[in-house]
Motif scaffolding. Structure first.
Motif, PDB file in Angstrom:
ATOM      1  N   MET A   2       0.840  -1.206   0.000  1.00 21.47           N
ATOM      2  CA  MET A   2       0.000   0.000   0.000  1.00 21.47           C
ATOM      3  C   MET A   2       0.874   1.255   0.000  1.00 21.47           C
ATOM      4  N   GLU A   3       1.779   1.299   0.952  1.00 24.88           N
ATOM      5  CA  GLU A   3       2.595   2.515   1.072  1.00 24.88           C
ATOM      6  C   GLU A   3       3.508   2.704  -0.128  1.00 24.88           C
ATOM      7  N   LYS A   4       3.881   1.588  -0.736  1.00 25.92           N
ATOM      8  CA  LYS A   4       4.695   1.656  -1.939  1.00 25.92           C
ATOM      9  C   LYS A   4       3.953   2.446  -3.028  1.00 25.92           C
ATOM     10  N   TYR A   5       2.652   2.178  -3.118  1.00 20.49           N
ATOM     11  CA  TYR A   5       1.849   2.853  -4.145  1.00 20.49           C
ATOM     12  C   TYR A   5       1.676   4.335  -3.812  1.00 20.49           C
ATOM     13  N   ILE A   6       1.548   4.614  -2.516  1.00 18.59           N
ATOM     14  CA  ILE A   6       1.428   6.019  -2.127  1.00 18.59           C
ATOM     15  C   ILE A   6       2.655   6.784  -2.606  1.00 18.59           C
ATOM     16  N   LEU A   7       3.825   6.191  -2.430  1.00 20.29           N
ATOM     17  CA  LEU A   7       5.048   6.862  -2.853  1.00 20.29           C
ATOM     18  C   LEU A   7       5.075   7.034  -4.363  1.00 20.29           C
ATOM     19  N   LYS A   8       4.658   5.978  -5.060  1.00 22.44           N
ATOM     20  CA  LYS A   8       4.733   6.005  -6.518  1.00 22.44           C
ATOM     21  C   LYS A   8       3.811   7.094  -7.079  1.00 22.44           C
ATOM     22  N   TYR A   9       2.640   7.192  -6.518  1.00 23.67           N
ATOM     23  CA  TYR A   9       1.667   8.151  -7.046  1.00 23.67           C
ATOM     24  C   TYR A   9       1.534   9.373  -6.144  1.00 23.67           C
ATOM     25  N   PHE A  10       2.624   9.711  -5.461  1.00 24.41           N
ATOM     26  CA  PHE A  10       2.531  10.757  -4.454  1.00 24.41           C
ATOM     27  C   PHE A  10       1.993  12.070  -5.007  1.00 24.41           C
ATOM     28  N   GLU A  32       5.447  22.574  -2.715  1.00 23.69           N
ATOM     29  CA  GLU A  32       6.107  21.266  -2.707  1.00 23.69           C
ATOM     30  C   GLU A  32       6.148  20.634  -1.329  1.00 23.69           C
ATOM     31  N   ALA A  33       6.219  21.477  -0.307  1.00 21.17           N
ATOM     32  CA  ALA A  33       6.397  20.935   1.031  1.00 21.17           C
ATOM     33  C   ALA A  33       5.073  20.491   1.649  1.00 21.17           C
ATOM     34  N   PHE A  34       3.974  20.800   0.940  1.00 17.69           N
ATOM     35  CA  PHE A  34       2.666  20.390   1.437  1.00 17.69           C
ATOM     36  C   PHE A  34       2.617  18.856   1.449  1.00 17.69           C
ATOM     37  N   LEU A  35       2.416  18.261   2.614  1.00 12.52           N
ATOM     38  CA  LEU A  35       2.384  16.808   2.807  1.00 12.52           C
ATOM     39  C   LEU A  35       3.758  16.152   2.694  1.00 12.52           C
ATOM     40  N   SER A  36       4.836  16.955   2.615  1.00 11.62           N
ATOM     41  CA  SER A  36       6.145  16.324   2.438  1.00 11.62           C
ATOM     42  C   SER A  36       6.575  15.565   3.692  1.00 11.62           C
ATOM     43  N   GLN A  37       6.093  16.037   4.840  1.00 15.31           N
ATOM     44  CA  GLN A  37       6.376  15.325   6.094  1.00 15.31           C
ATOM     45  C   GLN A  37       5.860  13.895   6.015  1.00 15.31           C
ATOM     46  N   TRP A  38       4.647  13.805   5.543  1.00 12.24           N
ATOM     47  CA  TRP A  38       3.968  12.527   5.397  1.00 12.24           C
ATOM     48  C   TRP A  38       4.761  11.616   4.458  1.00 12.24           C
ATOM     49  N   LYS A  39       5.167  12.198   3.309  1.00 12.87           N
ATOM     50  CA  LYS A  39       5.940  11.428   2.342  1.00 12.87           C
ATOM     51  C   LYS A  39       7.239  10.957   2.976  1.00 12.87           C
ATOM     52  N   TYR A  40       7.854  11.833   3.740  1.00  9.63           N
ATOM     53  CA  TYR A  40       9.124  11.505   4.376  1.00  9.63           C
ATOM     54  C   TYR A  40       8.968  10.309   5.308  1.00  9.63           C
ATOM     55  N   ARG A  41       7.910  10.375   6.131  1.00  7.82           N
ATOM     56  CA  ARG A  41       7.689   9.269   7.076  1.00  7.82           C
ATOM     57  C   ARG A  41       7.472   7.941   6.354  1.00  7.82           C
ATOM     58  N   THR A  49       8.510   7.176   3.358  1.00  6.74           N
ATOM     59  CA  THR A  49       9.759   6.770   2.722  1.00  6.74           C
ATOM     60  C   THR A  49      10.654   6.050   3.721  1.00  6.74           C
ATOM     61  N   VAL A  50      10.744   6.619   4.921  1.00  5.88           N
ATOM     62  CA  VAL A  50      11.583   6.015   5.956  1.00  5.88           C
ATOM     63  C   VAL A  50      11.067   4.627   6.313  1.00  5.88           C
ATOM     64  N   ARG A  51       9.738   4.549   6.506  1.00  3.77           N
ATOM     65  CA  ARG A  51       9.156   3.246   6.887  1.00  3.77           C
ATOM     66  C   ARG A  51       9.384   2.199   5.809  1.00  3.77           C
ATOM     67  N   GLU A  52       9.174   2.662   4.559  1.00  2.00           N
ATOM     68  CA  GLU A  52       9.323   1.754   3.419  1.00  2.00           C
ATOM     69  C   GLU A  52      10.758   1.242   3.341  1.00  2.00           C
ATOM     70  N   ALA A  53      11.713   2.143   3.564  1.00  2.00           N
ATOM     71  CA  ALA A  53      13.128   1.754   3.515  1.00  2.00           C
ATOM     72  C   ALA A  53      13.446   0.756   4.613  1.00  2.00           C
ATOM     73  N   ALA A  54      12.905   1.026   5.800  1.00  2.00           N
ATOM     74  CA  ALA A  54      13.161   0.129   6.934  1.00  2.00           C
ATOM     75  C   ALA A  54      12.604  -1.266   6.638  1.00  2.00           C
ATOM     76  N   ARG A  55      11.439  -1.280   6.023  1.00  2.00           N
ATOM     77  CA  ARG A  55      10.794  -2.559   5.711  1.00  2.00           C
ATOM     78  C   ARG A  55      11.636  -3.347   4.701  1.00  2.00           C
ATOM     79  N   LYS A  56      12.140  -2.628   3.714  1.00  2.65           N
ATOM     80  CA  LYS A  56      12.965  -3.272   2.686  1.00  2.65           C
ATOM     81  C   LYS A  56      14.222  -3.865   3.306  1.00  2.65           C
ATOM     82  N   GLU A  57      14.784  -3.079   4.211  1.00  4.47           N
ATOM     83  CA  GLU A  57      16.009  -3.537   4.858  1.00  4.47           C
ATOM     84  C   GLU A  57      15.742  -4.832   5.615  1.00  4.47           C
ATOM     85  N   GLU A  58      14.608  -4.839   6.330  1.00  2.39           N
ATOM     86  CA  GLU A  58      14.209  -6.016   7.072  1.00  2.39           C
ATOM     87  C   GLU A  58      14.101  -7.237   6.148  1.00  2.39           C
TER      88      GLU A  58
END
Lengths: 306, 358
Positions: free
Chosen positions: B1-9, B332-341, B343-352
């Protein structure tokens, strides 16, 4: 002598020119001060519009010129702050954000005009105060000069004072120094501890402050009502006026005066049998020509230096 | 799900901005209107409740779409030419004059008139283009000024040389029937120009994404210096992007005259250039997305008109909403916090995942 030339070389012409120059000059100072900090501000159209509207509404409902002035300025500075917030904090493109804010100002003022005055065109059903005109002692009794320079609206004199304020601000205050430093090289300014974002924000707020008086003059000096989109592109002409003048105080003054003269000429020429549409084109064509000539000279100069 | 959010951010962000805009309009209606329920219905459903109003949506979207396409090409090249308003106006005014002076066989007529109007628009785009490319004159300021020149000149030509004095309004003579764009759905004013606008959108898409010049335009917009080192003729791109945009704007203005009014009747500049900027931004300068943006904006406009007509809320509310939507989309910064979070979660998951795999 030719009647047209006669009317142009008259005291009336100078008087009218100063009247027409006033709103352009206020807006141009606003544009210039932002340009010096390195940003282009095309929101003066909206800034003036909102001040013009708020001034009329506040004066009509409170009967106080001072309150109208204060709230007009606050509204305009608020709009400029919004531009600054979106551009600097939310990383919006400043041109697109300014276009959006111009639309916002145009829409909200008509919307509220309808709410307050039940008319979408003007607020002429509300009784607005106007800024008074001022007779300068001694000068007013001198024959020709008195007719030219005395009895103008107080805001016109204030516009001239603003040129001096602008000059002082830019060259004699720490803020002015920082604004220029940020405009010339933001990285260098940052490296010596200048908060670039803050300085840019201040310059935008100042543009709101100066622009506000342009708007107030339009609705409460030039006429005594607000009408939809009454700025009629003056905020855009101001960009041209400031850039002709290199965004510096004296240059901005003469740039604005140029447009004042051309616009007044258009009004005076309209009494002849020339189609008014063609005359009204003159200031805009002049702008493009002057900008082009200015740029061609600049590029020739830089080529010469190489 | 979150992967798609990033793709279509970007898309999600745009949709959220639009939803916020609509939410604010609902709020405003509730504050202003004496019968908010009814007003809301007019605003949101007004455009689909009758055939003629639904037709209005497509009619309104057409010039806006032309405007958006005309804006998208210079914007993709990072040329802030905002002279489309003038190009549309002058294209329509001189196109009308052309159609009234030169009569042609029917099969050629409409095409020739549209082509001529396009050339006028292209010429009007050439001026800021060449001034920018040759002498670095800021195209934003020059194109803005040219809007006014176009307006007054177009008005002069129509009012002094082609004015129909019998009409009772300040309008031109009616165009000969052969130069009309046929309205083909009874009960609406939907005309061939609506289809033409869609064809233009597809052509512009093909041009920008599948031709060499289109690629060069996008590269210059992406990074001018990089493009120059890559051997792209930046001078040519700066001029042509504004000329081609101008051509589309000119055609768009004339389509409106030939399809809807059948004579030139704009005493005020109609604002389609500014609308074009709005939809170009909502559609991220992508021609296909601009189609949807134009339909969306047209829907809002028609809703606003119905609202204005049937209730006590002025239609300018729509302008305010539009401006808020644009502000949010361009921030550009509108919702960027959300995207950042995410992205971090997605990266952590991939690492796992990687760790567990190894």
């Amino acid at each position: 002598m030719n009647p047209l030339l006669k009317s142009i070389f008259s005291a009336n012409f100078v008087f009218a020119t100063l009247r027409v120059t006033t709103p352009i000059l206020f807006a141009a100072i606003g544009v210039a001060i932002t340009a010096l900090s390195g940003s282009i501000n095309i929101a003066l159209e909206g800034i003036m519009l909102i001040a013009a509207f708020v001034g009329v509404i506040v004066s009509a409902f409170t009967g106080s010129l001072w309150l109208a002035l204060i709230f007009g300025v606050l509204a305009a500075v608020g709009l400029a702050a919004l531009l600054g917030y979106f551009h600097l904090n939310l990383k919006a493109d400043i041109i697109i954000a300014a276009i959006a804010l111009n639309m916002f100002a145009s829409g909200i003022t008509v919307f509220l005009t309808y709410i307050f005055a039940h008319d979408k065109g003007t607020t002429s059903s509300l009784k607005s105060l106007v800024f008074p005109s001022y007779q300068i002692p001694i000068l007013k009794d001198i024959p020709v000069l008195g007719k030219m320079f005395s009895g103008l609206n107080v805001l016109t004199y204030f516009a001239l004072i603003c040129v001096v304020i602008f000059y002082y601000l830019i060259y004699k205050t720490p803020l002015g120094l920082r604004i220029r430093a940020v405009g010339q090289n933001p990285d260098a300014a940052e490296s010596v501890g200048v908060d670039v974002k803050k300085v840019k924000m201040y310059s935008l707020l100042l543009s709101g402050f100066f622009g506000a008086f342009g708007g107030l003059y339009l609705s409460m000096g030039y006429v005594s009502w607000f009408s939809r989109d009454m700025t009629a592109g003056r905020g855009f002409i101001a960009i041209a006026a400031a850039s002709i003048g290199g965004n510096l105080p004296i240059g901005t003054f003469f740039g604005s005066l140029l447009f004042g003269v051309v616009n007044t000429l258009a009004i005076f020429l309209a009494t002849l049998k020339v189609p008014s549409e063609l005359i009204q084109m003159i200031p805009y064509i002049t702008t493009v020509l002057v900008l082009a000539i200015y740029a061609i000279q600049k590029s020739a100069k830089s080529r010469g230096e190489e | 799900m979150e992967k798609y959010i990033l793709k279509y951010f970007d898309a999600i962000r745009t949709i959220i901005a639009i939803l916020i805009g609509i939410f604010i309009s609902i709020l405003v209606i509730y504050i202003i209107s004496k019968s908010p329920g009814g007003s809301l219905r007019y605003f949101l459903l007004g455009p689909v409740l009758s055939k003629s109003r639904l037709g209005n949506v497509f009619e309104t979207a057409t010039p806006i779409l032309f405007g958006g396409l005309a804006v998208s090409i210079p914007f993709q090249a990072a040329q802030f030419n905002i002279g489309q308003e003038g190009e549309i106006y002058l294209g329509a005014a001189l196109g009308t004059a052309f159609a009234l002076v030169f009569h042609m066989p029917a099969f050629l007529y409409a095409a020739m008139v549209l082509f001529f109007a396009g050339l006028i628009g292209a010429g009007w785009g050439y001026i800021p283009g060449i001034l920018k490319a040759k002498w670095k004159v800021d195209e934003l300021v020059s194109s803005l000024m040219l809007n006014y020149v176009a307006y007054f000149f177009g008005l002069y030509v129509i009012n002094y040389h082609f004015r129909d004095k019998k009409a009772g309004f300040l309008v031109s003579y009616q165009l000969p029937k052969a130069a009309w764009l046929k309205q083909f759905i009874p009960g609406t004013r939907i005309h061939i120009g609506v289809i033409l606008a869609l064809v233009f959108a597809i052509l512009v898409y093909y041009f920008l994404y599948h031709t060499k010049l289109g690629y060069e335009i996008r590269m210059v917009g992406f990074n001018r210096h990089f493009a120059r080192y890559g051997g792209i003729n930046v001078f040519k791109v700066i001029v042509l992007s504004q000329v081609i945009g101008g051509f589309i704007a000119g055609v768009g203005g004339m389509v409106e005259v030939m399809g809807i009014h059948h004579r030139f009747n704009w005493q005020m500049s109609p604002g389609y250039g500014w609308d074009g900027i709005v939809v170009a931004i909502i559609g991220h300068n992508h021609p296909i997305l601009i189609i949807f943006a134009a339909l969306f904006l047209a829907y809002l406009r028609v809703g606003g008109q119905v609202l204005n007509l049937m209730s006590d809320v002025p239609s300018e509310m729509v302008t305010v909403i539009e401006s808020i939507i644009i502000l949010l989309i361009t921030a550009e910064a509108f919702l960027s916090q959300w995207k950042y979070r995410i992205t971090v979660r997605e990266a952590a998951r991939k690492e796992e995942l990687n760790e567990s795999a190894s």
